[in-house]
Design a protein around this motif. Structure first.
Motif, short mmCIF file in Angstrom:
data_model
loop_
_atom_site.label_atom_id
_atom_site.label_comp_id
_atom_site.label_asym_id
_atom_site.label_seq_id
_atom_site.Cartn_x
_atom_site.Cartn_y
_atom_site.Cartn_z
N SER A 35 0.88 -0.95 -0.03
CA SER A 35 -0.12 -0.36 0.22
C SER A 35 0.36 1.37 -0.16
N ASN A 36 2.17 1.71 0.56
CA ASN A 36 2.91 2.40 0.57
C ASN A 36 3.69 2.74 -0.83
N ILE A 37 3.58 1.48 -2.28
CA ILE A 37 3.75 1.61 -2.98
C ILE A 37 3.71 2.25 -4.37
N ALA A 38 3.58 2.95 -4.39
CA ALA A 38 3.10 4.05 -5.53
C ALA A 38 2.88 2.98 -6.51
N GLY A 39 3.82 2.44 -7.57
CA GLY A 39 3.26 1.95 -8.11
C GLY A 39 2.35 1.10 -8.28
N TYR A 40 2.26 0.51 -7.28
CA TYR A 40 1.56 -1.10 -6.70
C TYR A 40 -0.31 -0.62 -6.78
N GLU A 41 -0.08 0.94 -6.42
CA GLU A 41 -2.14 1.36 -7.08
C GLU A 41 -1.90 1.53 -7.99
N VAL A 42 -1.42 1.90 -9.22
CA VAL A 42 -1.36 2.08 -10.29
C VAL A 42 -1.90 1.21 -11.20
N ALA A 43 -0.96 0.15 -11.55
CA ALA A 43 -1.31 -1.52 -11.66
C ALA A 43 -2.28 -1.53 -11.14
N ASN A 44 -2.65 -1.74 -10.01
CA ASN A 44 -4.49 -1.79 -9.46
C ASN A 44 -4.49 -1.75 -9.86
N ASN A 45 -5.24 0.14 -9.91
CA ASN A 45 -5.87 1.19 -10.97
C ASN A 45 -6.10 0.46 -12.45
N GLN A 46 -5.60 0.21 -13.41
CA GLN A 46 -5.68 -0.25 -14.18
C GLN A 46 -6.17 -1.53 -14.05
N LEU A 47 -5.34 -2.45 -13.58
CA LEU A 47 -6.06 -4.13 -13.50
C LEU A 47 -8.24 -3.58 -13.42
N GLU A 48 -8.07 -3.22 -12.46
CA GLU A 48 -9.33 -2.25 -12.24
C GLU A 48 -10.18 -2.29 -13.00
N GLN A 49 -9.70 -1.39 -13.99
CA GLN A 49 -10.01 -0.29 -14.88
C GLN A 49 -10.67 -1.06 -16.22
N LEU A 50 -9.39 -2.19 -15.96
CA LEU A 50 -9.64 -3.34 -17.75
C LEU A 50 -10.45 -4.28 -17.33
N SER A 51 -10.81 -5.05 -15.84
CA SER A 51 -11.84 -5.52 -15.96
C SER A 51 -12.97 -5.74 -15.66
N GLN A 52 -13.60 -3.86 -15.47
CA GLN A 52 -14.37 -3.64 -15.77
C GLN A 52 -14.80 -2.94 -17.19
N ARG A 53 -14.44 -2.56 -18.48
CA ARG A 53 -14.44 -2.74 -19.29
C ARG A 53 -15.05 -3.91 -19.81
N TRP A 54 -13.90 -5.41 -19.47
CA TRP A 54 -14.23 -6.24 -19.87
C TRP A 54 -15.68 -7.05 -19.47
N GLN A 55 -16.00 -6.96 -18.33
CA GLN A 55 -17.07 -6.87 -17.88
C GLN A 55 -18.57 -6.44 -18.04
#
Length: 173
Positions: A35-55
């Motif tokens: 949670s303290n690594i900025a890149g992890y949060e960015v990656a999680n957000n990208q995955l969530e957006q992709l997942s929602q679009r595909w869903q």
């Protein structure tokens, strides 16, 4: 008497050897670290957006199949056997299309899995290497993940090396 002295020396050496082999353990809270690594949060957000679009894409095709079925049910009394069969085949094909798309995106080797590997693996490897460095530098035999272990009832905060791991990653806490 000589046997007593020898036995005492052997026991003392054995006790000393056991304390010399004492293993050091530590804990790390991976949720806290990530949670303290900025890149992890960015990656999680990208995955969530992709997942929602595909869903949404999968749901759209599923709704189309459902609409086709409802239309078929309402028209069924007026259709010939040949028309019924044609409509049924179209409905089954649309449902199959939705299922195949769902598997393509969300299956065990689907697009979401591949994208997660691409985005998360470098971060996970970097964290693993930082944990490994802390373990080697401090002489820990084992570092447990406090976040994923439900079996740990209590662990002293003194053995939590999460901030050291963040420091090794270039994040100060």
């Amino acid at each position: 008497m000589n046997i007593k002295k020898t036995l005492t020396v052997v026991i003392a050496l054995f006790a000393y050897a056991l304390t010399g082999m004492a293993q050091k353990f530590a804990m790390v809270d991976m949720e806290y670290v990530l949670s303290n690594i900025a890149g992890y949060e960015v990656a999680n957000n990208q995955l969530e957006q992709l997942s929602q679009r595909w869903q949404k894409e999968v749901e759209k095709i599923s709704r189309e199949a459902e609409t086709m079925y409802n239309n078929y049910k309402s028209q069924m009394p007026f259709l010939t056997d040949e028309q019924k069969k044609k409509h049924e085949e179209e409905i089954v094909a649309k449902e199959k299309e939705a299922t195949m798309l769902r598997n393509k995106y969300f299956g065990p080797e689907g697009e979401l899995y591949k994208k997660r590997q691409t985005l998360m693996k470098p971060i996970q490897e970097e964290v693993y290497n930082a944990v490994k460095k802390v373990a080697e530098e401090r002489g820990y035999m084992c570092i447990f993940d406090r976040a994923s272990s439900a079996d740990i009832i209590f662990a002293s905060p003194r053995i939590d090396v999460s901030n050291e791991v963040l420091s090794k990653l270039g994040y100060s806490k």
